[in-house]
Design an enzyme around this catalytic site. Structure first.
Site, short mmCIF file in Angstrom:
data_model
loop_
_atom_site.label_atom_id
_atom_site.label_comp_id
_atom_site.label_asym_id
_atom_site.label_seq_id
_atom_site.Cartn_x
_atom_site.Cartn_y
_atom_site.Cartn_z
CG HIS A 111 76.39 38.08 14.15
ND1 HIS A 111 76.91 39.01 15.00
CD2 HIS A 111 75.59 38.75 13.30
CE1 HIS A 111 76.43 40.20 14.69
NE2 HIS A 111 75.63 40.07 13.65
CG ASP B 214 71.98 41.07 14.23
OD1 ASP B 214 70.79 40.74 14.22
OD2 ASP B 214 72.62 41.27 13.19
CG ASP C 114 75.96 42.93 10.55
OD1 ASP C 114 75.93 42.30 11.62
OD2 ASP C 114 74.93 43.33 9.98
CG HIS D 165 74.81 45.65 15.06
ND1 HIS D 165 75.52 44.76 15.82
CD2 HIS D 165 74.47 45.00 13.92
CE1 HIS D 165 75.60 43.61 15.17
NE2 HIS D 165 74.97 43.72 14.02
#
Length: 1017
Positions: free
Chosen positions: A574, A369, A259, A257
């Site tokens: 996010h 997330d 960001d 993952h």
């Protein structure tokens, strides 16, 4: 000979044999590396820019040494590493060991080959697995080192603002001989030790593992590798003992993952993707069974643009089924704040990218997330070809433990998707025994399903899976006492869950995260930019579509709009839209919004010029009129501001048809003008024949009435529009969290700088303004506005905000008793409790809504208590929200239901102002392009179809929560109409009738329909 064994001493014996701290001179760990030698030469070039390889290698490099420091933060250091492998190492496995507190990328032969990140256990690059005489013993590598860590460069803590002066040290750079046989034995012993410790004294497998490990140490002479096979044979006996048929199966998938921005800027994310993905590709070369799930089309597009060679390798691996695109969205967006249409575009842009690049769309929505999940998401997934959903964020709940890991999630329209939360409550597992056991033990749906996901790998640039993770899981593939572990894919997991789904429970409504609810408020400028840019793109699409449909030479700006939409969608990531990012990211986001505003204004002007060209030509000696355009699908009567004599602004009351325009020469006269009067006690009253309000000297509402009703909205002894300041000190996650105890610190704002005074005395508009001192350093100025015929009171608010760890709110106590309040969400609304009967109710002390929220009794409806918020967190951006803010909110009393009173339409109108353009003297009847016969149905978007320039997509939804039949009426030259999904693919049996009244449509509650209209052009 057999000996009695003391469990503790046996365990510690194994621990010390594996320790990298104790007894490394004589234990197994100390034999992992053999001979070492330094690089033949090491030199460096430093730059403040992130530059491509070709430019970097042409620079002048200076000699450096291990132990030197580099920086400051966000600089880039390119190292030239010249290596000479000793001939004596022939036949040995040789690694380059590189340790630094920055993030590195190895380049070899002008191509990236592996990331180097200490936090991701990527500290060595394999030069050769068995050095051959024919291989070159001298070679040159380049290492691109980013002067930031895996989680940025926080000063003192991970989420603190970045330290701009941080230095990064190269602590190790050397050639080493890697002893693979030692490594394999270490992994064997590590698994056995974990089994012994974690299975517990009541489990015989615990003792079998412990005694086997003890015996392995007995037979292993660390100075004699010839003893290693016998030790490994002992371990193989344990690992070959199989499970029974009922054992739980874990589906392990590589994962990383990343960001798209957070504690580092967007540009650094591009390099994080390259470092991680090239490491995964490199790992797949020696592990063809490895599967890797990867979301976010934006990140694929970045790698495609910046690292085309790597991207070509990824495309090959996607075709082989190893590198698996998931999610179907442009980025992993926030799940609460984007509009419904923005969420559709996340899927539309993401799925189309995956289809165009890889020949497939994603069948799973992947959002592990994000800080909560809208109850409209199931319908949006289903409309985009997705019936499966994976996340794990609700494991972070502060108050209540979510009761399921595998279940059906049902949205507000009744759409259902099969949903899975990995029971290990993480998307960054490391393949350890402890994690496997937690996955089984923690599973809330035992007895219903017997399979679960296990996502392993270091995220955020840490390089994803490692060889050690794979080797651990290889030993646990089917070992008695442990769950079965198989390398799998999302499709394999969900396919078996679908077969087992008959016993699954259903969760209805939103998936509310009981944490991080400060993200509904933090970085107000980002949230305002998002809302404004959503409106701009909506209006540009509507007007451009109408301009094309009216004929002429106008070309729909498809490529420009795609670029602007992708900028907006990127900012909905996010950690960006929620405001939980560093200052650099905020600056980038605001710059993108500014680009959308600039380009959007130009595109809108071009569309209006084409659509209304003959109306905009000034006539000789004529009185200038005004062209007023309405981009919403209902007729509107509102007060607008338009150019008056000598360039002054003048007010006009106008009626504009739905999604169309009108030429205004002489404005309408209001049925009753606005009256604003100052009373003897200093209060001010406002009235317009629809509502009446009374305000005290501090701008607080002491009375608000709907004329014709005897009902007072403001309770006796209370004031509405009351500002209050709260202490705002969370437990840790500063920009993310607001805690329940902040409600105990309420202090009403009472510092009056300028009492309420009349600014517009009435007529078409009346207003009054005042100023307050807020806290120690901030000021607030507000103009309260009432327009002719308008059923709501507007509050135009400006704040100079200079507080720290304070929370500003405005309160509207109302004389309504209801156990629930209603909140607008994407394409609909839902109710939340107004009481704290249960812990599930109490956990929602801070919630979100879109354009409106309301409280109602059986016959009377009002807006509820708190509508405005400003925060002042200091991490990860020390400047968050400091500065000037301007925003508008409104309060609207009415009788009957909010549906019948038109609250939904009024909220849209507040957010989508009419467009007034100076026009010539040409006569033109009012023109409407689209309208809908039912007030329950909203025409949300009108755009050109993605794959057919001669077709228009009209997206509508049922907004009241009822079954509805509506006619979509249009003046456009339509020759064919059909239903399509959200990816604009025609639905089977979806052909619609074209009748004089329009296109007939049927809706179930909150249903979303997309209509493809083929035009006669």
């Amino acid at each position: 000979m057999s000996f009695l064994k003391h469990r503790r001493t046996a365990l510690e014996r194994v621990e010390k044999f594996l320790s990298d701290t104790y007894f490394t001179d004589c234990n197994l760990r100390g034999r992992l590396f053999g001979d070492r030698c330094p690089p033949a030469a090491l030199s460096c070039f430093q730059t403040p820019r992130r530059i491509p390889y070709r430019e970097a290698v042409e620079q002048e490099f200076r000699p450096v040494r291990v132990g030197d420091s580099f920086g400051p933060t966000w600089q880039t250091c390119w190292f030239k590493v010249e290596l000479s492998i000793p001939p004596a190492w022939a036949g040995r496995e040789v690694h380059l060991v590189w340790e630094s507190d920055g993030e590195g990328l190895v380049w070899r032969d002008a191509q990236p080959v592996q990331g180097l990140t200490k936090e991701g256990e990527k500290t060595s690059y394999i030069l050769t697995r068995s050095l051959k005489e024919t291989e070159p013993h001298s070679l040159t590598l380049y290492v691109e080192l980013a002067c930031n860590g895996l989680f940025g460069a926080g000063k003192g803590s991970m989420i603190a603002p970045p330290d701009p002066d941080r230095r990064f040290t190269l602590s190790k750079a050397e050639l080493v001989v890697f002893n693979r046989d030692v490594y394999e034995l270490l992994v064997d012993l590590e698994i056995l030790l974990d089994m012994a410790q974690l299975l517990g004294e009541e489990n015989q497998r615990s003792f079998q593992a412990l005694y086997t490990a003890n015996q392995m140490i007995n037979v292993c002479d660390v100075t004699d590798p010839s003893t290693f096979p016998a030790a490994r044979d002992l371990a193989a006996v344990i690992f070959s003992q199989r499970n029974g048929q009922s054992q739980h199966t874990i589906h392990a998938m590589g994962h990383c993952h990343i960001d798209s921005a957070w504690l580092w800027p967007y540009e650094e994310t591009i390099r994080k993707c390259a470092r991680s993905w090239v490491t995964v590709v490199h790992l797949m070369e020696s592990n063809p069974q490895l599967t890797f799930t990867c979301s976010q089309a934006q990140q694929f597009q970045w790698v495609q643009s910046w690292y085309p060679g790597l991207y070509a390798r990824i495309r090959d691996l996607v075709a082989k089924g190893q590198f698996i695109p998931v999610g179907g969205t442009w980025v992993e967006m926030d799940g609460n704040l984007p509009s419904g249409e923005s969420m559709v575009r996340q899927f539309l842009q993401g799925q189309r990218f995956f289809q165009q690049q890889f020949g497939q769309i994603c069948s799973e929505f992947w959002l592990p997330d994000t800080f909560g999940y809208s109850a409209q998401l199931p319908q949006l997934m289903r409309g985009c070809g997705i019936r499966r959903f994976l996340t794990q964020k609700l494991s972070w709940n502060l108050v209540n433990t979510f009761p399921h890991h595998t279940f059906f999630w049902e949205g507000i329209d009744g759409s259902r998707v099969l949903t899975h939360f990995p029971p290990g409550d993480s998307y960054g597992m490391q393949g350890r025994v402890e994690e496997m056991l937690k996955t089984v033990k923690n599973n809330k749906d035992k007895g219903r399903v017997n399979h679960s996901a296990f996502l392993f790998g270091f995220g955020d640039g840490g390089g994803g899976p490692t060889q050690k993770m794979l080797d651990r899981m290889k030993r646990m593939r089917d070992t008695d006492g442990l769950p079965r572990v198989q390398l799998s894919t999302p499709d394999q997991l969900f396919s078996v869950l679908e077969k087992e789904s008959s016993q699954l429970c259903t969760w209805v409504g939103e998936l509310f995260l009981e944490l991080h609810n400060g993200t509904y408020t933090t970085q107000a400028q980002i949230k305002k930019g998002n809302r404004e840019c959503e409106r701009i793109l909506h209006d540009v699409e509507v007007l451009s579509t109408l301009a094309v449909a009216r004929g002429g030479t106008f070309q729909y700006p498809a490529s420009q709009l795609q670029h602007l939409w992708r900028l907006l969608l990127l900012n909905q990531f996010h950690d960006v839209l929620p405001g939980s990012c560093i200052q650099q990211v905020v600056e980038d986001a605001l710059e993108y919004y500014a680009e959308i505003r600039r380009a959007g204004a130009e595109l809108q002007e071009e569309a209006v010029q084409s659509l209304c060209q003959e109306l905009l030509q000034p006539g000789a000696g004529s009185t200038q009129s005004t062209l007023v355009l309405n981009t919403l699908p209902w007729e509107r009567t509102e007060v607008i501001s338009r150019p008056g004599p000598a360039g002054a602004e003048a007010l006009a009351l106008v009626t504009v048809p739905s999604m169309g325009y009108v030429i205004v020469r002489e404005p309408l006269l209001p049925p009753q003008p606005v009256a604003v009067r100052k009373q003897e006690d200093g209060s001010i009253t406002m009235e317009n024949g629809v509502i009446a309000a009374c305000l005290d000297a501090m701008g607080r509402l002491t009375s608000l009435r709907l004329l014709g009703s005897q009902r007072e909205s403001v309770p006796d002894g209370c004031c509405a529009n009351q500002f209050a300041l709260f202490d705002d000190v969370p437990l840790y996650w500063d920009a993310w969290d607001v805690m329940d105890y902040h409600l105990e610190t309420r202090k009403p704002v009472t510092g009056l700088l300028k009492p309420l005074e009349i600014t517009l005395a009435g007529g078409l508009r009346g207003s009054a303004s005042f100023s307050l001192q807020v806290g120690e350093s901030s000021t607030l100025t507000q103009e309260i506005i009432l327009d002719a015929t308008c059923p709501f009171l507007r509050f135009l608010t400006q704040v100079e905000w200079k507080e720290a760890h304070k929370f500003l709110k405005v309160e509207f106590p109302v004389q309504v008793r209801s156990p629930n309040a209603t909140y607008e969400i994407q394409f609909g609304h839902l109710q939340r409790p107004t009481h704290w009967n249960t812990s599930w109710d109490w956990a929602r002390f801070e919630v979100w809504a879109h354009k409106w929220l309301e409280l109602s009794e059986q016959r009377i409806t009002q807006f509820p208590s708190v509508v405005l918020r400003l925060r002042a967190p200091k991490s990860p951006d020390a400047t968050a929200d400091i500065g000037h803010h301007q925003f508008t909110y409104a309060v609207m009393p009415h009788q009957g239901s909010f549906q019948d009173a038109g609250v939904i339409q009024r909220a849209y109108s507040l957010n989508f102002p009419l467009h007034a353009v100076p026009a010539g003297a040409a006569q033109c009847p009012p023109w409407s392009a689209f309208s809908v016969s039912s007030a329950a149905v909203v025409l949300e978007a009108v755009k050109q179809a993605e794959d057919n320039p001669a077709a228009v997509v009209a997206r509508l939804y049922e907004a009241h929560g009822s079954t509805a039949v509506a006619w979509l009426q249009t003046s456009l030259p339509v020759k064919e109409a059909m239903l399509c999904d959200l990816l604009e693919r025609p639905l089977a049996g979806g052909r619609l009738r074209l009748e004089p009244r329009g296109v007939p449509l049927s809706f179930t509650p909150f249903q979303l329909l997309s209509v493809l209209l083929v035009l006669k052009l």
